[in-house]
Design an enzyme around this catalytic site. Sequence first.
Site, PDB file in Angstrom:
ATOM      1  N   GLU A  87       0.841  -1.212   0.000  1.00  0.00           N
ATOM      2  CA  GLU A  87       0.000   0.000   0.000  1.00  0.00           C
ATOM      3  C   GLU A  87       0.872   1.256   0.000  1.00  0.00           C
ATOM      4  O   GLU A  87       2.091   1.198   0.199  1.00  0.00           O
ATOM      5  CB  GLU A  87      -0.932   0.004   1.211  1.00  0.00           C
ATOM      6  CG  GLU A  87      -0.191   0.099   2.535  1.00  0.00           C
ATOM      7  CD  GLU A  87      -0.945   0.913   3.578  1.00  0.00           C
ATOM      8  OE1 GLU A  87      -1.357   2.050   3.264  1.00  0.00           O
ATOM      9  OE2 GLU A  87      -1.083   0.406   4.703  1.00  0.00           O
ATOM     10  N   LYS A 107      -3.471  -0.988  15.571  1.00  0.00           N
ATOM     11  CA  LYS A 107      -2.991  -0.206  16.723  1.00  0.00           C
ATOM     12  C   LYS A 107      -4.064  -0.061  17.778  1.00  0.00           C
ATOM     13  O   LYS A 107      -5.244  -0.029  17.465  1.00  0.00           O
ATOM     14  CB  LYS A 107      -2.616   1.190  16.253  1.00  0.00           C
ATOM     15  CG  LYS A 107      -1.260   1.269  15.644  1.00  0.00           C
ATOM     16  CD  LYS A 107      -0.748   2.704  15.782  1.00  0.00           C
ATOM     17  CE  LYS A 107       0.590   2.814  15.105  1.00  0.00           C
ATOM     18  NZ  LYS A 107       0.425   2.807  13.651  1.00  0.00           N
TER      19      LYS A 107
HETATM   20  N1  PSU Z   1      -2.499   1.944  10.399  1.00  0.00           N
HETATM   21  C1  PSU Z   1      -1.229   2.369  10.616  1.00  0.00           C
HETATM   22  N2  PSU Z   1      -0.615   3.197   9.712  1.00  0.00           N
HETATM   23  C2  PSU Z   1      -1.284   3.635   8.604  1.00  0.00           C
HETATM   24  C3  PSU Z   1      -2.617   3.159   8.377  1.00  0.00           C
HETATM   25  C4  PSU Z   1      -3.176   2.332   9.308  1.00  0.00           C
HETATM   26  O1  PSU Z   1      -0.644   1.992  11.612  1.00  0.00           O
HETATM   27  O2  PSU Z   1      -0.714   4.407   7.832  1.00  0.00           O
HETATM   28  C5  PSU Z   1      -3.358   3.578   7.132  1.00  0.00           C
HETATM   29  C6  PSU Z   1      -3.625   2.341   6.246  1.00  0.00           C
HETATM   30  O3  PSU Z   1      -3.459   2.718   4.891  1.00  0.00           O
HETATM   31  C7  PSU Z   1      -5.083   2.021   6.521  1.00  0.00           C
HETATM   32  C8  PSU Z   1      -5.650   3.401   6.753  1.00  0.00           C
HETATM   33  O4  PSU Z   1      -5.719   1.341   5.463  1.00  0.00           O
HETATM   34  O5  PSU Z   1      -4.630   4.081   7.493  1.00  0.00           O
HETATM   35  C9  PSU Z   1      -6.952   3.351   7.515  1.00  0.00           C
HETATM   36  O6  PSU Z   1      -7.529   4.632   7.502  1.00  0.00           O
HETATM   37  P1  PSU Z   1      -9.055   4.823   8.027  1.00  0.00           P
HETATM   38  O7  PSU Z   1      -8.984   4.565   9.489  1.00  0.00           O
HETATM   39  O8  PSU Z   1      -9.376   6.243   7.684  1.00  0.00           O
HETATM   40  O9  PSU Z   1      -9.863   3.796   7.295  1.00  0.00           O
END
Ligand code: PSU
Length: 286
Positions: free
Chosen positions: A5, A139
Amino acid sequence: MVALESTLITHGLPWPTNLETARACESAIRANGAIPATIAIWHGVPTVGLSEAQLEELARSTTARKASRRDLGVCVGWKALAGTTVSATMALAHAVGIRLFATGGIGGAHRPPAPDFDISADLIELARTPVLVVCAGAKSILDLPRTLEILETLGVPVLGYRNDTFPTFYTAGGDLPVSARIDSAAQAAAVFQAHCQLGGNGVLLANPLPNNDAIPLVDFDRARQLAEADAEQAGVFGARLTPYLLKRIAEILGPVVLLANQKLIVANAQLAAEIACSLTFLEQSV
Ligand code: PSU
Ligand code: MN
């Protein structure tokens, strides 16, 4: 092939750690016999397999957007440069037939004061797209019990790699059980193949960071509470919430966090490459 990603490049890690990590992942995948494909929206073009130069431009960009599954069409229509989240990366990987994908942590259900319905599109994408996602869990900024319940409801297996509990990213000591334990890359490939043959879609494989590299939970929780209070005060919600919290926590806890983050992402890339090879072997030996 193994997909990677790019939201962790545009929004997850600061320059130059983001570029170093992206390159280290690609090398780890090649070193383990597979082909890396970092995915992003390249000025309006969904791109699977960024070049060296594209990777660097994306890592240096301060204006790149964060694209989840919802945003793919908009970013193409706008000719935007965007990092893809887990959900968007899964969708594009599947569109070209890639079945393995490595990331750091997935999104999930947020904790209060975020609204009850702030649930990452990553979970829904796992339910509908047949890709095996190797991660280090999620996390503890998230509501992990609720995240796991939602995955169960959606029919997504949560597998622990040589581990019985769902890891909490770079924090030590997750205690929530996974749905099954996996002890080798070959076993992961066999389980994924069977899951797909039985009509299932995404599978999550959680690979814990070794304890001596992990951040103590008390330190993390203290930083998380400060970051949450700041987010509330600054009125941050929606797609900006995850990057905001991660950045604040990294500022509060210092460089150990970046190191642990980088380590687990590269370890996941390596494991995904091993599984990609096992899956190919399994299919060719039929
Ligand atoms: N968790 C992390 N680092 C990140 C992300 C998640 O520890 O950079 C990123 C990933 O790309 C994940 C996104 O798919 O954040 C999720 O965002 P949201 O909570 O807005 O769906
Ligand atoms: Mn959200």
